[in-house]
Design an enzyme around this catalytic site. Structure first.
Site, PDB file in Angstrom:
ATOM      1  N   VAL A  82       0.892  -1.128   0.100  1.00 32.09           N
ATOM      2  CA  VAL A  82      -0.032  -0.061  -0.166  1.00 32.09           C
ATOM      3  C   VAL A  82       0.887   1.120   0.026  1.00 32.09           C
ATOM      4  CG1 VAL A  82      -2.007   1.227   1.138  1.00 32.09           C
ATOM      5  CG2 VAL A  82      -1.710  -1.181   1.245  1.00 32.09           C
ATOM      6  N   LYS A  83       0.471   2.148  -0.801  1.00 29.14           N
ATOM      7  CA  LYS A  83       1.515   3.483  -0.984  1.00 29.14           C
ATOM      8  C   LYS A  83       0.651   4.492  -0.217  1.00 29.14           C
ATOM      9  CE  LYS A  83       4.164   4.959  -4.802  1.00 29.14           C
ATOM     10  NZ  LYS A  83       3.923   5.378  -6.415  1.00 29.14           N
TER      11      LYS A  83
END
Ligand code: E4P
Length: 216
Positions: free
Chosen positions: A82-83
């Protein structure tokens, strides 16, 4: 150094994956928006093509909402990272997610201080944006060098993922300063193969071989 491809374009990802040199994929909301496909469909297709870390970014900006989106994204596939943007809320969400085993890539990093914070928050990756720093007359690669030094000093396990790469020199410099990963737009991947002496040399080899009239 690992090489990721920096795009959400399915054809480009497939092309690069066939070369056998791609270790992962990074996307961002701008890259996703260019593809005109539903978000979930696009993410699932990318995960089918590349068996490696696939960074997918949240669009929420408030800590609790980021965590909700991050959990939703992380559930789509085990390879997803997840960014999160490197803001106060982002760093807080990073800590909360990483202690629960969600891998996080902290993006939009422009200073060594931000990189120190994200390492302390347990990020799996830090993404310094070197091209955007070069664009405003800073030396993007100096940031990468500083981060590598800081992480080495304290044995932080966070991987340094060089982002916003504009040309092959960035790639070589990233490798020389010891970055763990460089994420490359398809155009830069193509440029890495090119050398005029390779083309000239091959042309000569083939011409000489043709003159023998033989076949292998
Ligand atoms: C990757 O993670 C980044 O989102 C990307 O490299 C940004 O690149 P740009 O500065 O060319 O938009």
């Amino acid at each position: 150094m690992k090489i990721f491809i920096d795009t959400a374009n399915i054809d480009a990802i497939r092309d690069a994956a066939e070369l056998g040199i791609i270790d992962g994929v990074t996307t961002n909301p701008s890259l996703m928006s260019r593809e005109g496909l539903p978000f979930q469909e696009l993410v699932e297709e990318i995960c089918r093509i590349v068996d490696g870390p696939i960074s997918v970014e949240v669009t929420a900006t408030e800590h609790a909402a980021m965590v909700v989106e991050a959990r939703r994204i992380a559930k789509m596939h085990p390879n997803i990272v997840v960014k999160l943007p490197t803001t106060r809320d982002g760093v807080r969400a990073c800590k909360e997610l990483s202690v629960k085993g969600v891998r996080v890539n902290m993006t939009l990093v422009f200073s060594p201080a931000q990189a120190l914070l994200v390492a302390k928050a347990g990020a799996a990756y830090v993404s310094p944006f070197i091209g955007r720093l070069d664009d405003i007359s800073h030396t993007g690669m100096q940031l990468v060098e500083d981060i590598v030094q800081i992480y080495d000093n304290y044995d932080f396990p966070t991987e340094v993922l060089v982002a916003s790469v504009r040309h092959p020199v960035h790639v070589v410099e990233a490798a020389l300063v010891g970055a763990d990963v460089a994420t490359l737009p398809p155009k830069v991947i193509d440029q890495l193969f090119k050398h005029p002496l390779t083309d000239i040399g091959l042309e000569r080899f083939l011409a000489d071989w043709r003159s023998t009239g033989q076949r292998i």
